[in-house]
Design a protein around this motif. Structure first.
Motif, mmCIF file in Angstrom:
data_model
loop_
_atom_site.group_PDB
_atom_site.id
_atom_site.type_symbol
_atom_site.label_atom_id
_atom_site.label_comp_id
_atom_site.label_asym_id
_atom_site.label_seq_id
_atom_site.Cartn_x
_atom_site.Cartn_y
_atom_site.Cartn_z
ATOM 1 N N ALA A 231 0.822 -1.212 0.000
ATOM 2 C CA ALA A 231 0.000 0.000 0.000
ATOM 3 C C ALA A 231 0.854 1.259 0.000
ATOM 4 O O ALA A 231 0.611 2.195 -0.771
ATOM 5 N N VAL A 232 1.874 1.294 0.859
ATOM 6 C CA VAL A 232 2.682 2.504 0.945
ATOM 7 C C VAL A 232 3.543 2.680 -0.303
ATOM 8 O O VAL A 232 3.765 3.808 -0.767
ATOM 9 N N ASN A 233 4.012 1.580 -0.879
ATOM 10 C CA ASN A 233 4.830 1.685 -2.089
ATOM 11 C C ASN A 233 4.026 2.158 -3.295
ATOM 12 O O ASN A 233 4.591 2.663 -4.270
ATOM 13 N N GLN A 234 2.708 1.988 -3.248
ATOM 14 C CA GLN A 234 1.852 2.443 -4.343
ATOM 15 C C GLN A 234 1.466 3.912 -4.207
ATOM 16 O O GLN A 234 0.912 4.499 -5.138
ATOM 17 N N HIS B 271 4.631 8.934 -1.115
ATOM 18 C CA HIS B 271 5.685 8.114 -0.507
ATOM 19 C C HIS B 271 6.811 7.850 -1.504
ATOM 20 O O HIS B 271 7.995 7.974 -1.174
ATOM 21 N N ARG B 272 6.446 7.489 -2.717
ATOM 22 C CA ARG B 272 7.465 7.190 -3.718
ATOM 23 C C ARG B 272 8.344 8.394 -3.995
ATOM 24 O O ARG B 272 9.558 8.275 -4.156
ATOM 25 N N GLU B 273 7.752 9.572 -4.036
ATOM 26 C CA GLU B 273 8.514 10.776 -4.351
ATOM 27 C C GLU B 273 9.298 11.286 -3.148
ATOM 28 O O GLU B 273 10.396 11.826 -3.290
ATOM 29 N N ALA B 274 8.735 11.103 -1.946
ATOM 30 C CA ALA B 274 9.319 11.733 -0.760
ATOM 31 C C ALA B 274 10.333 10.866 -0.031
ATOM 32 O O ALA B 274 11.160 11.391 0.716
ATOM 33 N N ARG B 275 10.297 9.567 -0.231
ATOM 34 C CA ARG B 275 11.090 8.660 0.587
ATOM 35 C C ARG B 275 12.583 9.002 0.593
ATOM 36 O O ARG B 275 13.197 9.167 1.660
ATOM 37 N N GLN B 276 13.190 9.116 -0.573
ATOM 38 C CA GLN B 276 14.625 9.370 -0.623
ATOM 39 C C GLN B 276 14.972 10.751 -0.075
ATOM 40 O O GLN B 276 16.000 10.929 0.585
ATOM 41 N N HIS B 277 14.110 11.736 -0.337
ATOM 42 C CA HIS B 277 14.345 13.085 0.183
ATOM 43 C C HIS B 277 14.331 13.079 1.710
ATOM 44 O O HIS B 277 15.197 13.692 2.351
ATOM 45 N N ALA B 278 13.345 12.398 2.290
ATOM 46 C CA ALA B 278 13.230 12.366 3.745
ATOM 47 C C ALA B 278 14.387 11.602 4.370
ATOM 48 O O ALA B 278 14.925 12.005 5.409
ATOM 49 N N TYR C 286 1.015 9.162 8.772
ATOM 50 C CA TYR C 286 2.431 9.151 8.394
ATOM 51 C C TYR C 286 2.712 8.147 7.271
ATOM 52 O O TYR C 286 2.350 6.969 7.367
ATOM 53 N N LEU C 287 3.395 8.622 6.234
ATOM 54 C CA LEU C 287 3.814 7.777 5.119
ATOM 55 C C LEU C 287 5.299 7.438 5.173
ATOM 56 O O LEU C 287 5.730 6.411 4.643
ATOM 57 N N SER D 116 7.498 18.539 -4.071
ATOM 58 C CA SER D 116 6.380 19.131 -4.828
ATOM 59 C C SER D 116 6.658 19.109 -6.327
ATOM 60 O O SER D 116 5.781 18.774 -7.130
ATOM 61 N N ILE D 117 7.883 19.468 -6.709
ATOM 62 C CA ILE D 117 8.254 19.455 -8.131
ATOM 63 C C ILE D 117 8.134 18.042 -8.685
ATOM 64 O O ILE D 117 7.655 17.828 -9.803
ATOM 65 N N GLY D 118 8.553 17.048 -7.903
ATOM 66 C CA GLY D 118 8.434 15.666 -8.332
ATOM 67 C C GLY D 118 6.994 15.224 -8.518
ATOM 68 O O GLY D 118 6.703 14.312 -9.297
ATOM 69 N N LEU D 119 6.076 15.894 -7.791
ATOM 70 C CA LEU D 119 4.650 15.582 -7.905
ATOM 71 C C LEU D 119 3.962 16.401 -8.989
ATOM 72 O O LEU D 119 2.748 16.297 -9.165
ATOM 73 N N GLY D 120 4.732 17.230 -9.690
ATOM 74 C CA GLY D 120 4.179 17.980 -10.808
ATOM 75 C C GLY D 120 3.942 19.448 -10.557
ATOM 76 O O GLY D 120 3.448 20.159 -11.434
#
Length: 266
Positions: free
Chosen positions: A79-82, A86-93, A116-117, A248-252
């Motif tokens: 669920a979280v990987n979808q 989460h996909r965009e923020a994980r590495q940044h966080a 929390y994601l 945010s940029i990664g999310l468009g």
């Protein structure tokens, strides 16, 4: 129709049984599950046996106490990987927590609470548990305040008719919350200092989606002594905004980026 209704009730009861484990307080007896789920002990025992076969719960062979099983972990991971945030923020966080040695958390709003994601801990803010999947109040957290920026004052009052007190520092009136959120929108980041738990603080910034709507938020958190807001507030605020803008940029999101201290409307 009666069969469908009976099936729905069984699913609801099974879900209620699984929900009894969500507080993370430890392994449970059948009687504990029955009491928390509001079902009879025989019903709880039967449902737990079925869930054990499906690996949604597991039973300790010595104590006969139940805990959540590996199937729940598999579902949660999928669920979280979808989730796009989460996909965009994980590495940044993760990089943020590593570089500062503090906690880095990403959350979205689910109804009247935050969810929390992502949750990473640096060396200065270790935890023995993860915040992933947990919920917290919106008005008493930096992330929650950022998420509330996407709502009008009337909608905030409708969503949160009461603002519970968690410490002597919690904002418990909407007038006080409105004033705080106006400051958050002006400077681009939120501060929470011992409003949810004593000895803890955080700095957070909103994350926007492609339409410019607040869709998530990221926070930098830790013990008061480690986060050192009197000396590091502006530094941490800038960092939170910088990372939030990257997500945010990664999310468009393609809108303008503003330095701390300049009104952003965010």
């Amino acid at each position: 129709m009666a069969t469908d209704q009976g099936m729905n009730q069984s699913v609801e009861k099974a879900a209620a049984v699984l929900a009894t484990f969500l507080d993370g307080r430890g392994d449970l007896r059948v009687s504990d599950v029955a009491q928390r789920a509001g079902v009879g002990q025989s019903t709880a025992s039967r449902l737990l046996a079925t869930l054990e076969q499906l690996e949604y719960v597991e039973r300790d062979e010595v104590s006969s106490l139940y805990r959540l099983g590996p199937a729940v972990i598999s579902l949660a991971g999928a669920a979280v990987n979808q989730h796009s945030v989460h996909r965009e923020a994980r590495q940044h966080a993760q990089a943020l927590a590593c570089s500062l040695g503090l906690g880095a958390n990403v959350a979205v709003r689910r109804g009247a609470s935050l969810f929390y994601l992502c949750n990473f801990e640096g060396t200065l803010a270790p935890k023995s548990y993860t915040l992933l999947g947990q919920r917290n109040p919106l008005h008493a957290t930096g992330i929650g305040k950022c998420l509330l920026l996407g709502l009008t004052p009337d909608r905030r009052r409708e969503l949160l008719p009461e603002l519970p007190r968690y410490t002597q520092h919690t904002l418990t009136t909407h007038d006080a919350l409105d004033a705080d959120l106006a400051t958050v929108a002006e400077r681009g980041y939120a501060i929470e200092r011992e409003e949810l738990a004593l000895g803890r603080a955080c700095v957070a910034a909103p994350v926007l989606d492609g339409s410019g709507t607040v869709t998530a938020a990221i926070s930098i958190s830790g013990p008061l002594s480690a986060i050192d807001l009197p000396n590091r507030e502006v530094e941490l605020g800038r960092k939170a905004i910088e990372v939030a803008d990257s997500i945010s940029i990664g999310l468009g999101y393609i809108g303008p980026s503003h330095p701390v201290g300049v009104g952003t409307g965010r």
